[in-house]
Design a protein around this motif. Sequence first.
Motif, PDB file in Angstrom:
ATOM      1  N   PRO A 196      43.578  30.265  38.650  1.00 28.47           N
ATOM      2  CA  PRO A 196      43.617  29.626  37.321  1.00 28.47           C
ATOM      3  C   PRO A 196      43.463  30.615  36.164  1.00 28.47           C
ATOM      4  O   PRO A 196      44.123  30.483  35.144  1.00 28.47           O
ATOM      5  N   PHE A 197      42.599  31.614  36.339  1.00 27.82           N
ATOM      6  CA  PHE A 197      42.429  32.616  35.277  1.00 27.82           C
ATOM      7  C   PHE A 197      43.707  33.437  35.095  1.00 27.82           C
ATOM      8  O   PHE A 197      44.126  33.706  33.976  1.00 27.82           O
ATOM      9  N   GLY A 198      44.315  33.848  36.191  1.00 26.89           N
ATOM     10  CA  GLY A 198      45.542  34.634  36.115  1.00 26.89           C
ATOM     11  C   GLY A 198      46.707  33.839  35.575  1.00 26.89           C
ATOM     12  O   GLY A 198      47.509  34.342  34.793  1.00 26.89           O
ATOM     13  N   ALA A 199      46.798  32.572  35.991  1.00 29.41           N
ATOM     14  CA  ALA A 199      47.914  31.731  35.548  1.00 29.41           C
ATOM     15  C   ALA A 199      47.888  31.495  34.045  1.00 29.41           C
ATOM     16  O   ALA A 199      48.932  31.386  33.409  1.00 29.41           O
ATOM     17  N   THR A 200      46.690  31.429  33.472  1.00 29.54           N
ATOM     18  CA  THR A 200      46.567  31.201  32.032  1.00 29.54           C
ATOM     19  C   THR A 200      46.321  32.501  31.258  1.00 29.54           C
ATOM     20  O   THR A 200      46.111  32.465  30.058  1.00 29.54           O
ATOM     21  N   GLN A 201      46.327  33.621  31.988  1.00 31.05           N
ATOM     22  CA  GLN A 201      46.055  34.937  31.405  1.00 31.05           C
ATOM     23  C   GLN A 201      44.711  34.978  30.682  1.00 31.05           C
ATOM     24  O   GLN A 201      44.548  35.628  29.658  1.00 31.05           O
ATOM     25  N   ASP A 202      43.728  34.270  31.256  1.00 35.51           N
ATOM     26  CA  ASP A 202      42.364  34.254  30.718  1.00 35.51           C
ATOM     27  C   ASP A 202      41.572  35.388  31.358  1.00 35.51           C
ATOM     28  O   ASP A 202      40.730  35.178  32.221  1.00 35.51           O
ATOM     29  N   TYR A 203      41.871  36.597  30.933  1.00 37.42           N
ATOM     30  CA  TYR A 203      41.239  37.765  31.540  1.00 37.42           C
ATOM     31  C   TYR A 203      39.769  37.895  31.159  1.00 37.42           C
ATOM     32  O   TYR A 203      38.968  38.413  31.930  1.00 37.42           O
ATOM     33  N   GLU A 204      39.420  37.414  29.994  1.00 35.04           N
ATOM     34  CA  GLU A 204      38.005  37.405  29.596  1.00 35.04           C
ATOM     35  C   GLU A 204      37.220  36.458  30.504  1.00 35.04           C
ATOM     36  O   GLU A 204      36.134  36.797  30.979  1.00 35.04           O
ATOM     37  N   CYS A 241      44.197  39.464  44.936  1.00 29.62           N
ATOM     38  CA  CYS A 241      45.477  39.916  44.382  1.00 29.62           C
ATOM     39  C   CYS A 241      45.487  39.952  42.855  1.00 29.62           C
ATOM     40  O   CYS A 241      46.363  40.553  42.266  1.00 29.62           O
ATOM     41  N   THR A 242      44.526  39.296  42.212  1.00 33.94           N
ATOM     42  CA  THR A 242      44.552  39.244  40.749  1.00 33.94           C
ATOM     43  C   THR A 242      43.426  40.014  40.077  1.00 33.94           C
ATOM     44  O   THR A 242      43.516  40.302  38.891  1.00 33.94           O
ATOM     45  N   GLU A 243      42.378  40.352  40.798  1.00 32.56           N
ATOM     46  CA  GLU A 243      41.239  41.026  40.171  1.00 32.56           C
ATOM     47  C   GLU A 243      41.566  42.416  39.654  1.00 32.56           C
ATOM     48  O   GLU A 243      40.838  42.956  38.829  1.00 32.56           O
ATOM     49  N   HIS A 244      42.664  42.998  40.129  1.00 30.87           N
ATOM     50  CA  HIS A 244      43.025  44.329  39.632  1.00 30.87           C
ATOM     51  C   HIS A 244      43.262  44.309  38.128  1.00 30.87           C
ATOM     52  O   HIS A 244      43.137  45.322  37.464  1.00 30.87           O
ATOM     53  N   MET A 245      43.562  43.132  37.578  1.00 29.23           N
ATOM     54  CA  MET A 245      43.834  43.016  36.142  1.00 29.23           C
ATOM     55  C   MET A 245      42.587  43.284  35.304  1.00 29.23           C
ATOM     56  O   MET A 245      42.706  43.669  34.140  1.00 29.23           O
ATOM     57  N   VAL A 246      41.400  43.065  35.879  1.00 32.10           N
ATOM     58  CA  VAL A 246      40.162  43.236  35.117  1.00 32.10           C
ATOM     59  C   VAL A 246      39.212  44.238  35.770  1.00 32.10           C
ATOM     60  O   VAL A 246      38.055  44.352  35.373  1.00 32.10           O
ATOM     61  N   PHE A 247      39.696  44.961  36.768  1.00 30.66           N
ATOM     62  CA  PHE A 247      38.837  45.885  37.508  1.00 30.66           C
ATOM     63  C   PHE A 247      38.117  46.860  36.584  1.00 30.66           C
ATOM     64  O   PHE A 247      36.902  47.060  36.708  1.00 30.66           O
ATOM     65  N   ASP A 248      38.820  47.482  35.657  1.00 32.08           N
ATOM     66  CA  ASP A 248      38.203  48.465  34.756  1.00 32.08           C
ATOM     67  C   ASP A 248      37.126  47.832  33.887  1.00 32.08           C
ATOM     68  O   ASP A 248      36.082  48.438  33.648  1.00 32.08           O
ATOM     69  N   ARG A 249      37.372  46.614  33.427  1.00 39.71           N
ATOM     70  CA  ARG A 249      36.380  45.916  32.599  1.00 39.71           C
ATOM     71  C   ARG A 249      35.102  45.660  33.383  1.00 39.71           C
ATOM     72  O   ARG A 249      34.004  45.840  32.869  1.00 39.71           O
ATOM     73  N   VAL A 250      35.268  45.213  34.619  1.00 38.62           N
ATOM     74  CA  VAL A 250      34.114  44.921  35.467  1.00 38.62           C
ATOM     75  C   VAL A 250      33.381  46.212  35.812  1.00 38.62           C
ATOM     76  O   VAL A 250      32.148  46.277  35.757  1.00 38.62           O
ATOM     77  N   THR A 299      36.888  38.053  33.912  1.00 37.51           N
ATOM     78  CA  THR A 299      35.875  39.107  33.880  1.00 37.51           C
ATOM     79  C   THR A 299      34.477  38.511  33.954  1.00 37.51           C
ATOM     80  O   THR A 299      33.645  38.966  34.736  1.00 37.51           O
ATOM     81  N   GLU A 300      34.205  37.503  33.159  1.00 36.47           N
ATOM     82  CA  GLU A 300      32.883  36.883  33.149  1.00 36.47           C
ATOM     83  C   GLU A 300      32.561  36.216  34.483  1.00 36.47           C
ATOM     84  O   GLU A 300      31.423  36.281  34.959  1.00 36.47           O
ATOM     85  N   TYR A 301      33.551  35.602  35.094  1.00 33.50           N
ATOM     86  CA  TYR A 301      33.363  34.962  36.395  1.00 33.50           C
ATOM     87  C   TYR A 301      32.969  35.998  37.451  1.00 33.50           C
ATOM     88  O   TYR A 301      32.003  35.814  38.202  1.00 33.50           O
ATOM     89  N   ILE A 302      33.680  37.099  37.490  1.00 33.50           N
ATOM     90  CA  ILE A 302      33.393  38.155  38.458  1.00 33.50           C
ATOM     91  C   ILE A 302      32.046  38.810  38.157  1.00 33.50           C
ATOM     92  O   ILE A 302      31.257  39.097  39.058  1.00 33.50           O
ATOM     93  N   LEU A 303      31.753  39.032  36.876  1.00 33.51           N
ATOM     94  CA  LEU A 303      30.486  39.648  36.511  1.00 33.51           C
ATOM     95  C   LEU A 303      29.294  38.786  36.913  1.00 33.51           C
ATOM     96  O   LEU A 303      28.220  39.305  37.213  1.00 33.51           O
TER      97      LEU A 303
END
Length: 62
Positions: A3-11, A37-46, A14-18
């Motif tokens: 759902p985060f990737g589909a809506t491009q809700d990277y923030e 498959c989608t966490e690479h989009m926010v890996f640096d932020r995390v 990030t908060e979910y993973i954090l």
Amino acid sequence: MIPFGATQDYEGMTEYILGAVRTLEKANCDFIALACCTEHMVFDRVARETAIPLCLVWFKYL
């Protein structure tokens, strides 16, 4: 993560993973492996938000 990737809700992603990262920090883990498959989009932020080494396991579907 989809759902985060589909809506491009990277923030939001990030908060979910954090949230999980903070739990692992309290457990004094030695490293964190992110397997998705989608966490690479926010890996640096995390990675910037924790001192625990992160490992990204990224699968490429053929």
